[in-house]
Structure formats: structure tokens, C-alpha cells
Scaffold this motif. Structure first.
Motif, PDB file in Angstrom:
ATOM      1  N   SER A   1       0.808  -1.225   0.000  1.00  0.00           N
ATOM      2  CA  SER A   1       0.000   0.000   0.000  1.00  0.00           C
ATOM      3  C   SER A   1       0.839   1.273   0.000  1.00  0.00           C
ATOM      4  O   SER A   1       0.494   2.258  -0.656  1.00  0.00           O
TER       5      SER A   1
ATOM      6  N   GLY B   1       0.504  -7.011  -0.963  1.00  0.00           N
ATOM      7  CA  GLY B   1      -0.781  -6.354  -0.707  1.00  0.00           C
ATOM      8  C   GLY B   1      -1.783  -6.600  -1.809  1.00  0.00           C
ATOM      9  O   GLY B   1      -2.866  -6.009  -1.824  1.00  0.00           O
TER      10      GLY B   1
ATOM     11  N   GLN C   1      -7.896  -2.311  -3.794  1.00  0.00           N
ATOM     12  CA  GLN C   1      -7.949  -1.900  -2.393  1.00  0.00           C
ATOM     13  C   GLN C   1      -8.890  -0.701  -2.219  1.00  0.00           C
ATOM     14  O   GLN C   1      -8.933   0.188  -3.081  1.00  0.00           O
TER      15      GLN C   1
ATOM     16  N   HIS D   1      -4.068 -11.356  -7.228  1.00  0.00           N
ATOM     17  CA  HIS D   1      -4.788 -10.867  -6.043  1.00  0.00           C
ATOM     18  C   HIS D   1      -5.830 -11.896  -5.593  1.00  0.00           C
ATOM     19  O   HIS D   1      -5.975 -12.167  -4.386  1.00  0.00           O
TER      20      HIS D   1
END
Length: 389
Positions: A88, A337, A343, A364
């Protein structure tokens, strides 16, 4: 259960004893000579001229982006490319500091941005800088990426927090761009508990990083650099010079505790990296033959150094079954992440049409990793291979 990491430090007992003795005798614990010694030691290890030690790898990214803005190598509103599959705090500083983050998809077989993926984005969007993540000890054709950036006048920087020690074409990852960031968080290649760094060969950038790290003042610059900046701004009084703030900055300083631990742990770094590489080469050739997984290519890399081994399943169902199989046996996590465009923070702050990141999105949804730490036993490696093959 086989944990991602077994201890806070390599040779933890010895390190803690030495640390206790240091704290008892230390004259100061705020930024000082131990931190400066670590900067010299790490710059030497990384084969860079300068290392600026900060309090985390995330802070290293923040300090580097702010420094490039301060030096006017980029400006607010500029488009900056970044690896979609990342952490992130690669994307966040771009948003926080007023830049336009442009996600770049990765290759499925390397988990990293390739020159082809970069060129695809450049055809659509003019980017002024590229923050490339060297993900989990791997890279794609990073030398070609550097050539493209040099040709196009794109400021090229690397997040090397996950690839300390990896060699590609006889060169350490982290040494292809203008600067690179590192993390010394617990579980990464080398731990100072919390800590990070920026390495570069550019003196002006190193000086700006030192300003940005400490409020924008000049206390950690060389006497020559201090005199130059004070003369430029006509700061002649010793009384005021210590409290003059020359540019935008933060307080991202590490402590002498971090520096001391770093100076101990860096002595173990060759052994740590060797063990991680040996572990990877025992595990990867077997598990990547599993037809349920997408194979990951690493034969183009001279020496792979990672702290976790990624697996990308061919379906969600396969991944779900694997997660169930690992429960209570092997600690697993998503691949870093994941795709940053998936996100919540990204969709809230970055408004644009649908982003085309099919590979990052697949990773992901269908990827995971397990730890590769230097304290893995042969028995644990056999158990991991059995579970994943």
C-alpha cells in the motif's frame, strides 16, 4: 505450524544480550553515531555511494517521493507509474503528495512489471516517473526498463524492500534506478525491528533525503553542505541555523537502537541470504511443477533472495482448498498487498475509468505466499514441499 518468521533477529539471543549492554552504556538513543555507522555499512554492502537510514521502508518511499518533489525532478499533478502488485505504501505517497498514480500490470510468470507492460502504459499515458517494485526477490527485464526510462526521460526509482540481495545480470536489484528503498522490518531479509533506507549515488538527492527525514533542517548534512545551504538562504547566525527549515519534510528518523541492531545484523547478512536462497532452490523447482499452479520463472535471475515464496493457483477453488490445507500447518498470506487497484483506498482517492490489470487481479484473487526464513529446518522444508506439491 511453520511460521513466516521464527524470531525477531537472526542469532536473536546473542543480539538481545548485546543490545541490552549497548542500551545501558549508550550516551544517547536518538539518531546519532550508530545510525551513521549503519548508513556507511549498508551503502558499502549495496554498492551505493549514499544510504539514508529512516524508521521504516514505508517512510523510505515517502521520503524519496517528497525529495524528488523538493528537487523539482517531478511536480504535483505529474503522472507516476507504479507496479500494481505491491504494498500500500508504494501507491499511497503518490496520492498523499499530489501526484497522479498510474498502475502498471505485471507479468504472470515473474509477478513483476516488464518492459512490454511499461511500453503499453507509455503509449496511453505520459508518465514522468516510475516507482518499480522488485517483488519478492524477483524481477522481469529490469535492465530494459531502465533503458526505456533513460530514453524517455522518466525518473526511475526502485522499491527493493522485498529483494535485498537478489542479483540480475551481475548487478544487485536496487542499483538500476536513481534511488532505491529498503525495509528492515521483522520478517524481511534483515531486521532492525522497524527501519528502512534509501540508497543512491546522487549526492544532491542524498542531502535532500537527509533534510526530508528530519523536519527540513540541515543538522545531518556535512559541514560543506550545511555552509552551502546556509549561504544560499543567507542564514548566518548559529543561533538560528539549527532551527531553520529549508524545505518540506517530516520526522522519519530511526533511533540508535535501530542503528546498533543494524550494525550487528548486517554482519550476518551474507549467511541469511545464502540460507534463503538455498531454501528457495530446494522448494521452488518442485512446487512450481504442480499443474494446479502457474509456473514462476526465475532462471533469468543470477541469485534469488526472498523472504517468502509465492504460489499462484489456476482457479479460486484450488486456492481455497490450499488455504484450508495450510490451516494450522503453514502460515500463509496474500501475495504482498495484492492488486492495489482492488484496495478500498485506491478507488476512494483515484477516480478514473476501469483499469486494465488482469494479471495483478488474478494474482490478487488466486495467489498466496508462505515464509522463507533462514531458520527453516530440512524437516519443515519437506513438509512444505509435501503440502504444495
Amino acid at each position: 505450524m511453520i511460521k513466516l518468521i521464527k524470531s525477531t533477529f537472526f542469532q536473536e539471543k546473542k543480539t538481545k544480550i548485546e543490545l541490552c549492554n549497548f542500551i545501558k552504556k549508550a550516551k544517547q538513543l536518538s539518531f546519532g553515531p550508530e545510525c551513521q555507522k549503519f548508513e556507511a555499512n549498508f551503502a558499502k554492502y549495496q554498492d551505493r555511494k549514499y544510504c539514508v537510514f529512516v524508521n521504516s521502508g514505508s517512510s523510505a518511499n515517502l521520503a524519496l517521493i517528497q525529495s524528488l518533489l523538493n528537487l523539482e525532478k517531478i511536480k504535483k499533478g505529474d503522472s507516476v507509474g507504479f507496479s500494481s502488485l505491491t504494498w500500500s505504501t508504494n501507491a499511497m505517497p503518490l496520492i498523499q503528495l499530489g501526484l497522479n498514480p498510474i498502475p502498471i500490470d505485471v507479468e504472470l510468470d515473474t509477478l513483476n512489471v516488464s518492459s512490454k507492460k511499461l511500453l503499453d502504459v507509455i503509449k496511453r499515458t505520459q508518465i514522468k516517473a516510475l516507482l518499480l517494485t522488485n517483488l519478492l526477490g524477483f524481477c522481469d527485464d529490469i535492465s530494459k526498463i531502465k533503458e526505456i526510462c533513460d530514453k524517455k526521460g522518466i525518473v526511475f526509482i526502485e522499491d527493493n524492500c522485498e529483494s535485498l540481495g537478489t542479483f540480475y545480470k551481475d548487478k544487485k536489484l536496487g542499483n538500476f534506478g536513481l534511488a532505491s528503498t529498503f525495509s528492515f522490518y521483522v520478517g524481511h531479509h534483515m531486521s532492525t525491528v522497524e527501519g528502512g533506507a534509501v540508497c543512491t549515488d546522487n549526492q544532491s538527492l542524498a542531502n535532500m533525503l537527509r533534510l526530508v527525514r528530519a523536519h527540513g533542517w540541515d543538522r545531518n548534512l556535512s559541514e560543506e553542505a550545511q555552509l552551502k545551504i546556509r549561504n544560499k538562504h543567507k542564514v548566518n547566525s548559529t543561533f538560528y541555523s539549527r532551527y531553520t527549515f529549508y524545505d518540506l519534510g517530516f520526522n522519519l528518523r530511526p533511533t540508535e537502537i535501530d542503528g546498533f541492531i543494524g550494525n550487528m545484523q548486517i554482519n550476518y547478512l551474507p549467511e541469511i541470504l545464502k540460507k534463503r536462497n538455498e531454501n528457495f532452490l530446494k522448494i521452488a523447482p518442485i512446487i512450481y511443477k504442480n499443474k494446479n499452479f502457474y509456473p514462476i520463472k526465475y532462471s533469468h535471475i543470477d541469485f534469488v533472495s526472498n523472504f517468502a515464496v509465492p504460489v499462484v493457483c489456476k482457479t479460486r477453488e484450488i486456492k481455497d482448498k490450499l488455504v484450508e490445507r495450510c490451516n494450522g500447518r503453514v502460515e500463509i498470506r496474500p501475495i504482498v498487498g495484492g492488486d492495489m487497484t482492488q484496495q478500498p483506498f485506491f478507488s476512494r482517492y483515484v477516480k478514473r475509468p476501469e483499469v486494465d490489470n488482469p494479471n495483478a487481479n488474478l494474482i490478487h484473487e488466486q495467489g498466496l505466499y508462505f515464509g522463507n526464513n533462514p531458520e527453516l529446518t530440512d524437516g519443515e522444508i519437506k513438509r512444505i514441499i509435501k503440502i504444495f506439491s
